[in-house]
Design a protein around this motif. Structure first.
Motif, PDB file in Angstrom:
ATOM      1  N   MET A   1      22.962   4.299  29.181  1.00 44.43           N
ATOM      2  CA  MET A   1      24.112   3.477  28.901  1.00 44.43           C
ATOM      3  C   MET A   1      25.132   4.360  28.187  1.00 44.43           C
ATOM      4  SD  MET A   1      24.300  -0.340  27.349  1.00 44.43           S
ATOM      5  CE  MET A   1      24.494  -0.223  25.597  1.00 44.43           C
ATOM      6  N   ILE A  25      13.654  -0.656  28.503  1.00 41.15           N
ATOM      7  CA  ILE A  25      14.534  -0.085  27.497  1.00 41.15           C
ATOM      8  C   ILE A  25      13.652   0.384  26.344  1.00 41.15           C
ATOM      9  CG2 ILE A  25      16.523  -0.526  25.994  1.00 41.15           C
ATOM     10  CD1 ILE A  25      17.133  -0.739  28.995  1.00 41.15           C
ATOM     11  N   ILE A  32      22.533  -4.876  25.837  1.00 43.75           N
ATOM     12  CA  ILE A  32      23.330  -4.660  27.042  1.00 43.75           C
ATOM     13  C   ILE A  32      24.125  -5.935  27.315  1.00 43.75           C
ATOM     14  CG2 ILE A  32      23.260  -4.177  29.509  1.00 43.75           C
ATOM     15  CD1 ILE A  32      20.593  -2.710  28.964  1.00 43.75           C
ATOM     16  N   SER A  36      28.507  -6.232  32.346  1.00 42.75           N
ATOM     17  CA  SER A  36      28.384  -4.780  32.458  1.00 42.75           C
ATOM     18  C   SER A  36      28.369  -4.390  33.922  1.00 42.75           C
ATOM     19  CB  SER A  36      27.091  -4.283  31.808  1.00 42.75           C
ATOM     20  OG  SER A  36      27.098  -4.502  30.429  1.00 42.75           O
ATOM     21  N   VAL A  38      26.670  -2.118  36.620  1.00 42.08           N
ATOM     22  CA  VAL A  38      25.403  -1.427  36.818  1.00 42.08           C
ATOM     23  C   VAL A  38      25.452  -0.748  38.182  1.00 42.08           C
ATOM     24  CG1 VAL A  38      22.906  -1.686  36.978  1.00 42.08           C
ATOM     25  CG2 VAL A  38      24.200  -3.131  35.413  1.00 42.08           C
ATOM     26  N   ILE A  53      24.733   2.053  33.278  1.00 44.46           N
ATOM     27  CA  ILE A  53      25.130   0.748  32.751  1.00 44.46           C
ATOM     28  C   ILE A  53      26.370   0.972  31.902  1.00 44.46           C
ATOM     29  CG2 ILE A  53      24.456  -1.231  31.356  1.00 44.46           C
ATOM     30  CD1 ILE A  53      21.515  -0.440  31.951  1.00 44.46           C
ATOM     31  N   THR A  54      27.481   0.372  32.319  1.00 45.08           N
ATOM     32  CA  THR A  54      28.746   0.526  31.604  1.00 45.08           C
ATOM     33  C   THR A  54      29.221  -0.842  31.137  1.00 45.08           C
ATOM     34  OG1 THR A  54      29.283   2.370  33.077  1.00 45.08           O
ATOM     35  CG2 THR A  54      31.077   1.454  31.747  1.00 45.08           C
ATOM     36  N   PRO A  55      29.213  -1.096  29.830  1.00 48.34           N
ATOM     37  CA  PRO A  55      29.731  -2.381  29.334  1.00 48.34           C
ATOM     38  C   PRO A  55      31.227  -2.514  29.651  1.00 48.34           C
ATOM     39  CG  PRO A  55      28.430  -1.278  27.655  1.00 48.34           C
ATOM     40  CD  PRO A  55      28.637  -0.290  28.764  1.00 48.34           C
ATOM     41  N   PHE A  79      24.603 -11.132  25.653  1.00 51.02           N
ATOM     42  CA  PHE A  79      23.782  -9.969  25.965  1.00 51.02           C
ATOM     43  C   PHE A  79      22.609 -10.353  26.869  1.00 51.02           C
ATOM     44  CE2 PHE A  79      25.720  -9.129  21.844  1.00 51.02           C
ATOM     45  CZ  PHE A  79      26.351  -7.927  22.112  1.00 51.02           C
TER      46      PHE A  79
END
Length: 157
Positions: A1, A25, A32, A36, A38, A53-55, A79
């Motif tokens: 992430m 994780i 997360i 996000s 993915v 994984i980019t928020p 989340f």
């Protein structure tokens, strides 16, 4: 992430219309966001596949402190909870890069395109030389006007 290794792929299930990937994780304190991006991406020379994984939203510290991914109240949070899932997309890979490079090279290998580019370059050179001659003519006219005005003004004095 965000470019940091936070876990590992535990299991991959291939279905007819999708692939389901179970990710573990490493630390329970990593949260997360449900919002996000993915993507699976190939990296390195050996085509290692990673899950990026980019928020897509800013996270407030108040949300982080009040969220427990193992609690039942986590469902209402923003989340992902324990055993939740999120839809991802296929990201960049080397096969796509090779296909794109092949298509580009095939287009540049076309003799018609090469001839058109050659004609364009010749015309550009011709136009630039004509433009230089045109600007030289304007400079000559400007010098003549300057000389005429100079003589006219100083003959009056």
């Amino acid at each position: 992430m965000r470019g940091i290794n936070i876990g590992y792929v535990n299991k991959i299930q291939v279905k007819y219309n999708y692939v389901l990937i179970k990710i573990n994780i490493n630390v329970s304190s990593i949260l997360i966001p449900k919002n996000s991006l993915v993507e699976t991406t190939q990296t390195g020379l050996l085509n290692d596949t990673v899950v990026d994984i980019t928020p897509l939203q800013n996270i407030s510290s108040q949300d982080i402190e009040s969220t427990n991914v193992f609690a039942k109240s986590c469902v209402k949070s923003s989340f992902l909870c324990h055993y939740d899932y999120i839809r991802g997309e296929r990201g960049l890979n080397y096969d796509d890069l090779v296909r794109a490079a092949t298509r580009i090279s095939q287009r540049f290998d076309d003799p018609v395109l090469f001839n058109l580019v050659n004609i364009l370059l010749h015309n550009t050179i011709y136009i630039s030389s004509e433009f230089v001659e045109f600007t030289n003519g304007i400079v000559d006219i400007a010098i003549l006007i300057y000389d005429y005005l100079y003589q006219l003004l100083f003959s009056q004095i």
